[in-house]
Design a protein around this motif. Structure first.
Motif, mmCIF file in Angstrom:
data_model
loop_
_atom_site.group_PDB
_atom_site.id
_atom_site.type_symbol
_atom_site.label_atom_id
_atom_site.label_comp_id
_atom_site.label_asym_id
_atom_site.label_seq_id
_atom_site.Cartn_x
_atom_site.Cartn_y
_atom_site.Cartn_z
ATOM 1 N N LYS A 157 5.815 25.949 8.621
ATOM 2 C CA LYS A 157 4.868 24.948 9.138
ATOM 3 C C LYS A 157 4.888 24.944 10.662
ATOM 4 O O LYS A 157 3.833 24.846 11.296
ATOM 5 N N GLN A 158 6.065 25.066 11.251
ATOM 6 C CA GLN A 158 6.172 25.091 12.717
ATOM 7 C C GLN A 158 5.479 26.327 13.287
ATOM 8 O O GLN A 158 4.791 26.244 14.307
ATOM 9 N N HIS A 159 5.656 27.460 12.620
ATOM 10 C CA HIS A 159 4.997 28.688 13.076
ATOM 11 C C HIS A 159 3.484 28.559 12.967
ATOM 12 O O HIS A 159 2.760 28.960 13.879
ATOM 13 N N LEU A 160 3.009 28.010 11.862
ATOM 14 C CA LEU A 160 1.566 27.855 11.686
ATOM 15 C C LEU A 160 0.976 26.965 12.767
ATOM 16 O O LEU A 160 -0.066 27.288 13.349
ATOM 17 N N VAL A 161 1.631 25.874 13.063
ATOM 18 C CA VAL A 161 1.144 24.982 14.116
ATOM 19 C C VAL A 161 1.054 25.742 15.443
ATOM 20 O O VAL A 161 0.055 25.648 16.161
ATOM 21 N N ALA A 162 2.092 26.517 15.759
ATOM 22 C CA ALA A 162 2.092 27.289 17.006
ATOM 23 C C ALA A 162 0.951 28.305 17.020
ATOM 24 O O ALA A 162 0.289 28.488 18.044
ATOM 25 N N VAL A 163 0.713 28.955 15.885
ATOM 26 C CA VAL A 163 -0.388 29.936 15.805
ATOM 27 C C VAL A 163 -1.719 29.227 16.003
ATOM 28 O O VAL A 163 -2.578 29.685 16.766
#
Length: 84
Positions: A68-74
């Protein structure tokens, strides 16, 4: 998913964002399955199997949180390239 189209209409998600969403969906579905596996192991009076399924469940749950953290950053353009 290939977002390159012949028309000028671009897809609203990059391949990378789509990949993260797909991974998250798969992890979320797996968590539901693991809950059933744990119940099945408990019903079969197999605490060793239930413990293993809990271990796998917890690992996938932690990976889902990280994803979820990676998706938000993307999505915010902080990770990956937004150009296609």
């Amino acid at each position: 998913m290939n977002v390159k189209h012949k028309s000028s209409d671009t897809h609203p998600l990059s391949d990378l964002a789509y990949d993260w969403i797909t991974l998250m969906q798969n992890k979320a579905q797996a968590l539901v399955a693991y809950d059933q596996y744990i119940k099945d192991a408990e019903a079969a009076n197999s605490p060793e199997c239930a413990a293993f399924f809990r271990k796998v469940h917890d690992a996938d749950k932690a990976q889902l949180e990280e994803a979820k953290q990676h998706l938000v950053a993307v999505l915010q353009g902080k990770m990956g390239s937004s150009s296609k």
